[in-house]
Design a protein around this motif. Structure first.
Motif, PDB file in Angstrom:
ATOM      1  N   TYR A  95       0.829  -1.211   0.000  1.00 50.86           N
ATOM      2  CA  TYR A  95       0.000   0.000   0.000  1.00 50.86           C
ATOM      3  C   TYR A  95       0.863   1.261   0.000  1.00 50.86           C
ATOM      4  CZ  TYR A  95      -3.647   3.358   1.001  1.00 50.86           C
ATOM      5  OH  TYR A  95      -4.496   4.434   0.915  1.00 50.86           O
ATOM      6  N   ARG A  96       2.045   1.165   0.581  1.00 44.10           N
ATOM      7  CA  ARG A  96       2.950   2.319   0.615  1.00 44.10           C
ATOM      8  C   ARG A  96       3.770   2.464  -0.662  1.00 44.10           C
ATOM      9  NH1 ARG A  96       5.238   2.054   6.900  1.00 44.10           N
ATOM     10  NH2 ARG A  96       3.229   2.520   7.900  1.00 44.10           N
ATOM     11  N   GLY A  97       3.499   1.609  -1.649  1.00 40.14           N
ATOM     12  CA  GLY A  97       4.145   1.765  -2.943  1.00 40.14           C
ATOM     13  C   GLY A  97       5.483   1.093  -3.086  1.00 40.14           C
ATOM     14  N   HIS A  98       5.709  -0.002  -2.370  1.00 39.22           N
ATOM     15  CA  HIS A  98       6.983  -0.713  -2.435  1.00 39.22           C
ATOM     16  C   HIS A  98       6.804  -2.074  -3.100  1.00 39.22           C
ATOM     17  CE1 HIS A  98       8.526   2.427   0.067  1.00 39.22           C
ATOM     18  NE2 HIS A  98       7.792   2.078   1.121  1.00 39.22           N
ATOM     19  N   ILE A  99       7.921  -2.740  -3.321  1.00 35.64           N
ATOM     20  CA  ILE A  99       7.912  -4.131  -3.782  1.00 35.64           C
ATOM     21  C   ILE A  99       8.195  -5.018  -2.574  1.00 35.64           C
ATOM     22  CG2 ILE A  99       9.167  -5.861  -5.135  1.00 35.64           C
ATOM     23  CD1 ILE A  99       9.598  -3.702  -7.253  1.00 35.64           C
ATOM     24  N   ALA A 100       7.322  -5.970  -2.360  1.00 36.50           N
ATOM     25  CA  ALA A 100       7.490  -6.903  -1.242  1.00 36.50           C
ATOM     26  C   ALA A 100       8.095  -8.194  -1.767  1.00 36.50           C
ATOM     27  CB  ALA A 100       6.135  -7.178  -0.580  1.00 36.50           C
ATOM     28  N   GLU A 101       9.297  -8.510  -1.316  1.00 36.84           N
ATOM     29  CA  GLU A 101       9.912  -9.785  -1.683  1.00 36.84           C
ATOM     30  C   GLU A 101       9.437 -10.839  -0.682  1.00 36.84           C
ATOM     31  OE1 GLU A 101      14.251 -10.836  -3.061  1.00 36.84           O
ATOM     32  OE2 GLU A 101      14.073 -11.268  -0.913  1.00 36.84           O
ATOM     33  N   MET A 102       8.579 -11.725  -1.165  1.00 39.59           N
ATOM     34  CA  MET A 102       8.015 -12.786  -0.345  1.00 39.59           C
ATOM     35  C   MET A 102       8.309 -14.117  -1.009  1.00 39.59           C
ATOM     36  SD  MET A 102       4.308 -11.012   0.485  1.00 39.59           S
ATOM     37  CE  MET A 102       3.828 -12.287   1.672  1.00 39.59           C
ATOM     38  N   LYS A 103       8.840 -15.048  -0.257  1.00 40.29           N
ATOM     39  CA  LYS A 103       9.248 -16.329  -0.803  1.00 40.29           C
ATOM     40  C   LYS A 103       8.049 -17.132  -1.306  1.00 40.29           C
ATOM     41  CE  LYS A 103      13.536 -15.541   0.054  1.00 40.29           C
ATOM     42  NZ  LYS A 103      14.432 -15.164  -1.075  1.00 40.29           N
ATOM     43  N   THR A 104       8.336 -18.092  -2.168  1.00 37.46           N
ATOM     44  CA  THR A 104       7.305 -18.968  -2.722  1.00 37.46           C
ATOM     45  C   THR A 104       6.530 -19.657  -1.595  1.00 37.46           C
ATOM     46  OG1 THR A 104       8.619 -19.384  -4.695  1.00 37.46           O
ATOM     47  CG2 THR A 104       6.905 -20.984  -4.190  1.00 37.46           C
ATOM     48  N   GLY A 105       5.198 -19.654  -1.739  1.00 33.88           N
ATOM     49  CA  GLY A 105       4.362 -20.329  -0.756  1.00 33.88           C
ATOM     50  C   GLY A 105       3.983 -19.477   0.438  1.00 33.88           C
ATOM     51  N   GLU A 106       4.433 -18.202   0.473  1.00 37.22           N
ATOM     52  CA  GLU A 106       4.127 -17.338   1.621  1.00 37.22           C
ATOM     53  C   GLU A 106       2.784 -16.624   1.492  1.00 37.22           C
ATOM     54  OE1 GLU A 106       6.015 -16.762   4.597  1.00 37.22           O
ATOM     55  OE2 GLU A 106       6.815 -18.655   3.836  1.00 37.22           O
ATOM     56  N   GLY A 107       2.064 -16.858   0.403  1.00 36.46           N
ATOM     57  CA  GLY A 107       0.716 -16.288   0.273  1.00 36.46           C
ATOM     58  C   GLY A 107       0.681 -14.919  -0.359  1.00 36.46           C
ATOM     59  N   LYS A 108       1.418 -14.720  -1.461  1.00 34.87           N
ATOM     60  CA  LYS A 108       1.450 -13.411  -2.135  1.00 34.87           C
ATOM     61  C   LYS A 108       0.088 -13.049  -2.723  1.00 34.87           C
ATOM     62  CE  LYS A 108       5.026 -14.469  -4.776  1.00 34.87           C
ATOM     63  NZ  LYS A 108       5.632 -15.671  -4.155  1.00 34.87           N
ATOM     64  N   THR A 109      -0.608 -14.057  -3.266  1.00 41.36           N
ATOM     65  CA  THR A 109      -1.888 -13.781  -3.916  1.00 41.36           C
ATOM     66  C   THR A 109      -2.889 -13.191  -2.932  1.00 41.36           C
ATOM     67  OG1 THR A 109      -1.487 -15.623  -5.434  1.00 41.36           O
ATOM     68  CG2 THR A 109      -3.732 -14.797  -5.285  1.00 41.36           C
ATOM     69  N   VAL A 110      -2.957 -13.765  -1.741  1.00 38.13           N
ATOM     70  CA  VAL A 110      -3.857 -13.233  -0.712  1.00 38.13           C
ATOM     71  C   VAL A 110      -3.357 -11.885  -0.206  1.00 38.13           C
ATOM     72  CG1 VAL A 110      -4.730 -13.612   1.625  1.00 38.13           C
ATOM     73  CG2 VAL A 110      -4.683 -15.502  -0.013  1.00 38.13           C
ATOM     74  N   THR A 111      -2.045 -11.732  -0.087  1.00 37.90           N
ATOM     75  CA  THR A 111      -1.472 -10.467   0.393  1.00 37.90           C
ATOM     76  C   THR A 111      -1.895  -9.301  -0.487  1.00 37.90           C
ATOM     77  OG1 THR A 111       0.445 -11.618   1.327  1.00 37.90           O
ATOM     78  CG2 THR A 111       0.706  -9.270   0.863  1.00 37.90           C
ATOM     79  N   ALA A 112      -1.983  -9.529  -1.795  1.00 38.82           N
ATOM     80  CA  ALA A 112      -2.342  -8.451  -2.724  1.00 38.82           C
ATOM     81  C   ALA A 112      -3.773  -7.979  -2.538  1.00 38.82           C
ATOM     82  CB  ALA A 112      -2.145  -8.922  -4.163  1.00 38.82           C
ATOM     83  N   VAL A 113      -4.630  -8.818  -1.959  1.00 35.98           N
ATOM     84  CA  VAL A 113      -6.035  -8.434  -1.773  1.00 35.98           C
ATOM     85  C   VAL A 113      -6.147  -7.235  -0.829  1.00 35.98           C
ATOM     86  CG1 VAL A 113      -8.279  -9.209  -0.887  1.00 35.98           C
ATOM     87  CG2 VAL A 113      -6.857 -10.762  -2.265  1.00 35.98           C
ATOM     88  N   PHE A 114      -5.293  -7.159   0.176  1.00 34.26           N
ATOM     89  CA  PHE A 114      -5.385  -6.091   1.184  1.00 34.26           C
ATOM     90  C   PHE A 114      -5.198  -4.699   0.568  1.00 34.26           C
ATOM     91  CE2 PHE A 114      -4.755  -9.884   3.630  1.00 34.26           C
ATOM     92  CZ  PHE A 114      -5.363  -9.663   4.863  1.00 34.26           C
ATOM     93  N   PRO A 115      -4.063  -4.415  -0.082  1.00 33.39           N
ATOM     94  CA  PRO A 115      -3.925  -3.078  -0.671  1.00 33.39           C
ATOM     95  C   PRO A 115      -4.923  -2.834  -1.794  1.00 33.39           C
ATOM     96  CG  PRO A 115      -2.130  -4.493  -1.394  1.00 33.39           C
ATOM     97  CD  PRO A 115      -2.854  -5.233  -0.297  1.00 33.39           C
ATOM     98  N   ALA A 116      -5.274  -3.891  -2.551  1.00 33.66           N
ATOM     99  CA  ALA A 116      -6.239  -3.708  -3.633  1.00 33.66           C
ATOM    100  C   ALA A 116      -7.590  -3.253  -3.087  1.00 33.66           C
ATOM    101  CB  ALA A 116      -6.399  -5.011  -4.415  1.00 33.66           C
ATOM    102  N   PHE A 117      -8.016  -3.837  -1.967  1.00 32.82           N
ATOM    103  CA  PHE A 117      -9.289  -3.441  -1.349  1.00 32.82           C
ATOM    104  C   PHE A 117      -9.254  -1.974  -0.919  1.00 32.82           C
ATOM    105  CE2 PHE A 117     -11.516  -2.851   2.771  1.00 32.82           C
ATOM    106  CZ  PHE A 117     -12.827  -2.938   2.315  1.00 32.82           C
TER     107      PHE A 117
END
Length: 791
Positions: A95-117
């Protein structure tokens, strides 16, 4: 800046910045309170209240804790999952406009829902870009239920959708798509003939999944919309047949740039083949260009590596480019400058004409138009400097929810590919016999099929995944963690799909990732390695390389090769000394440096062109949106006439070619009524222009008045038609200038400055031509409407 205030504050075994811990604590407290008192139907009501607050001016950061608590609750009720603190950390950074480096399997797809909402509450529409259509459709469907529970709408855009459907999808609150479709829709929106045909409603916020793949790996290739290619140019078959007669002594291959040059012997040979005296002469430049492209097609670009041949249901065959990073076919994309036709001739399929470029933009300049850009990936730290310098976004490393316990074994380096692959097959057999699943990563389709054939001979059951099996990609990759599974994949194929271990596999050591070569980018090696060891699972990874691998063949350090020649090592066994492994990383760094230079060069040229592109699109949008354009045309009459007159101008009035001036003016304004040249002052270009412009303007007003309301549509269409035609020719001319400044030496002058000067002059000339052609087209169209007025 982002690393400030890191304390040893532990929450769920991860260390987070102290200010982030406070925000996450607030989110979790609100989540627990909501879980007790909010029914599902009340979530939408609270979302609406938050939206009203944001639209009335309340800062999104202030509302973030409550908004994220709502999303966390919806995730629990829709998907039955509990979002971890590290995911909330990643969501805050997004949400603050950065790139989040998250390892495989850490739930990036769900994480994106928060700032998108939270971004969607502003009402502009949030874009979520993925690397392929499967992920876009999957995520829009799976995550869509979360958004809908919160009262938001979700759209998905993929190739093949009609403009009407696309427009409806873009009206949703959150839109999933691929980066390619988003970019092409932007370009197509600037080719429409009315504002109602546009599908996008602006570029505001975008969240990019697998951000390094999109912003780095694919940034070397611009997005291009071309006119449909015509068929023909059968003489390319003749050229290809001749080129196949050349030997290695006739050509010099520059692999780093995928280019071929003729040696002196090769030049003489080709001149005899094609019966020309000197290929470097201007009159033979077109033939020489086709010869070079045929050489590239035959000597550099390889089938099942750079492109595949796809057979359609009607029996026709098509050469389709393979994305060098993902191993996936890039349908609808063609190599430029005649290379694609040369490949078609080489493969003996229908040669299609080189299409005209209608619109083009780099991914860098496209994404720069968004108000805010952010993204997530498992591998971004290696490219953090480039991401900051080009896109202005920082990379933040998000800790894993559980410690990574995967064992990354030391590379095995061999002298030959044969020795390497023999060891690969033996190791796969050994691991497979234990039941431990193996994921085999290959650099391209050809090698994946080679490994598959070796496994078949060895009697080892396996599944093959590459660009030829893209429809099965997700299904195959999801099953790679099954007991005894052996899966072969191009290095990035299936990215975005989690590999979950079958019961009992953890006890065997987890997934074993086996890379059959090092990729040109260490990031892509890490993406393959990261398939194993998700969410604290056990796992192994190892890469195998040989000095005959394409990258090492070209870039392995000469000093180390010299030492190896003098060493008495067994050629069938791995090279034993660690110091020779450093040559692999040195080779990767050299290739990555070249790729960075190519991206930087592409961006530098396109940034200059981008000024003209934005100006052109602004003019075009104004033409579509304004009620009428008559005033613009009338105002341009003096400029058009002055430009004509100045072409005949000299310092002496006696030397003025008045007949020539009148003929040139009438070619733009064809009319039988007489024009007079009357001067009160001295005869100059300006006085001639004033005299002619006043008469032409009066005639123009007479004609337009007699034609009535229909004149407005005629004028708009004429201007848009002239603008589109000249812009298409301008883009083509710019490519020629780009090649020129790349080939010529301008002393100490910066080639980009020279490029900017040349295309700035060309742009001014183009604008004069657009105004002139617009007036000529309008004049002719109006004469057809009222032929008895003036002809």
């Amino acid at each position: 800046m982002l690393a400030r205030l890191f304390k040893n504050i532990t929450r769920n075994q991860v260390e987070l910045p102290v200010d982030i811990v406070s925000i996450i604590s607030e989110i979790n407290n609100l989540y627990l309170a909501m879980e007790e008192r909010l029914a599902n139907e009340e979530l939408q009501h609270r979302s609406k209240e938050l939206s009203e607050q944001i639209r009335s001016g309340t800062a999104g950061e202030f509302l973030l804790p409550e908004a994220y608590a709502l999303v966390k609750l919806a995730c629990r009720r829709v998907l039955g999952i509990v979002v971890h603190d590290v995911q909330l950390y990643g969501a805050i950074m997004l949400y603050r406009g950065h790139i989040a480096e998250m390892k495989t399997g850490e739930g990036k797809t769900v994480t994106a829902v928060f700032p998108a909402f939270l971004q969607a509450l502003e009402g502009h529409g949030v874009h979520i870009a993925t690397v392929n259509e499967y992920l876009a459709e999957r995520d829009s469907r799976k995550m869509g239920d979360i958004f809908r529970m919160l009262g938001l709408t979700v759209g998905c855009i993929i190739a093949g959708m009609s403009p009407a459907v696309r427009k409806a999808e873009y009206l949703q609150d959150v839109i999933y798509s691929t980066h390619v479709e988003l970019g092409f829709d932007y370009l197509r929106d600037h080719l429409v003939l009315s504002t109602g045909e546009k599908v996008q409603r602006g570029l505001y916020d975008i969240i990019i999944d697998e951000v390094d793949s999109i912003l780095i790996d694919e940034a070397r290739t611009p997005l291009i919309i071309s006119a449909p290619p015509g068929s023909g140019q059968q003489y390319l078959f003749f050229i290809d047949e001749k080129i196949k007669k050349l030997s290695e002594s006739h050509v010099q291959i520059v692999e780093s740039h995928k280019h071929v040059v003729l040696t002196e012997e090769g030049m003489d040979y080709c001149e005899n083949l094609f019966s020309v005296d000197n290929l470097t002469k201007q009159e033979h430049s077109e033939l020489y260009h086709y010869i070079v492209q045929a050489l590239r097609a035959n000597y550099v670009f390889k089938r099942d590596v750079d492109y595949v041949i796809i057979r359609h249901d009607d029996g026709s065959e098509e050469a389709v480019i393979i994305d060098p990073s993902t191993g996936r076919p890039m349908l609808g994309r063609r190599f430029m400058e005649g290379l694609h036709q040369a490949i078609e001739a080489k493969e003996g399929i229908l040669v299609q004409g080189q299409p005209k470029t209608l619109a083009t933009i780099t991914l860098q300049n496209f994404f720069a138009m968004y108000a805010q850009i952010c993204g997530m990936t498992g591998t971004a730290m290696e490219s953090k400097d480039e991401l900051r310098d080009i896109y202005g976004i920082d990379v933040v490393r998000i800790p894993t929810h559980r410690p990574v316990i995967r064992k990354d074994l030391r590379d095995l380096l061999f002298f030959t590919e044969e020795a390497k692959f023999n060891r690969v097959i033996n190791d796969i057999r050994r691991i497979h016999e234990t039941g431990q699943p193996v994921l085999v990563g290959t650099a391209d389709i050809k090698r994946s099929e080679y490994v598959s054939s070796m496994l078949t001979v060895a009697g080892i059951p396996h599944r093959l995944l590459n660009a030829k099996h893209i429809d099965e990609e997700a299904k195959i990759i999801e099953q790679a963690g099954a007991y005894g599974a052996v899966t072969i994949a191009t290095n990035m194929a299936g990215r975005g799909v989690d590999i979950k271990l079958e019961p009992g596999v953890k006890e065997l050591g987890g997934l074993y990732v086996l890379g059959t070569s090092r990729h040109e980018s260490s990031r892509i090696d890490n993406q393959l390695r990261g398939r194993s060891g998700r969410q604290g699972d056990p796992g192994y990874s190892r890469f195998y390389a040989s000095l005959e691998d394409e990258m090492l063949w070209q870039y392995y350090p000469e000093r180390l090769l010299d030492e190896l020649e003098n060493a008495n090592f067994d050629l069938l066994e791995p090279i034993p000394r660690k110091r020779f492994f450093k040559g692999i990383s040195d080779a990767q760094k050299q290739v990555e440096s070249q790729h960075f230079f190519m991206r930087k060069q592409l961006l530098a040229f396109d940034c200059v062109l981008n000024l003209q592109r934005l100006a052109m699109y602004s003019i075009r949008d104004a033409l579509l949106e304004t009620g009428e354009v008559h005033a613009k045309l009338t105002d341009s009459i003096p400029d058009v006439i002055l430009n004509i007159v100045q072409g005949f101008f000299s310092n002496s009035a006696e030397s003025f070619n008045f007949a020539g001036i009148m003929a040139a003016v009438r070619s733009v304004f064809p009319d039988r009524r007489p024009l007079k040249l009357e001067f009160q002052d001295e005869v100059t270009a300006d006085t001639i222009t004033v005299s002619l412009a006043s008469q032409i303007s009066l005639i123009f007003e007479e004609i337009t008045e007699l034609c009535g309301e229909s004149v407005h549509q005629v004028e708009r269409q004429a201007m848009i038609s002239a603008l589109d035609l000249h812009w298409m020719n301008f883009i083509e001319a710019v490519e020629e200038v780009k090649k020129g400044v790349g080939l010529q030496a301008y002393g100490n002058m910066d080639p980009y400055i020279q490029f900017e000067k040349e295309i700035s002059t060309m742009f001014e000339e183009m604008m004069h031509a657009i105004r002139q052609d617009s007036l000529r087209n309008v004049w002719l169209q109006l004469q057809r409407l009222r032929p008895n007025v003036a002809c």
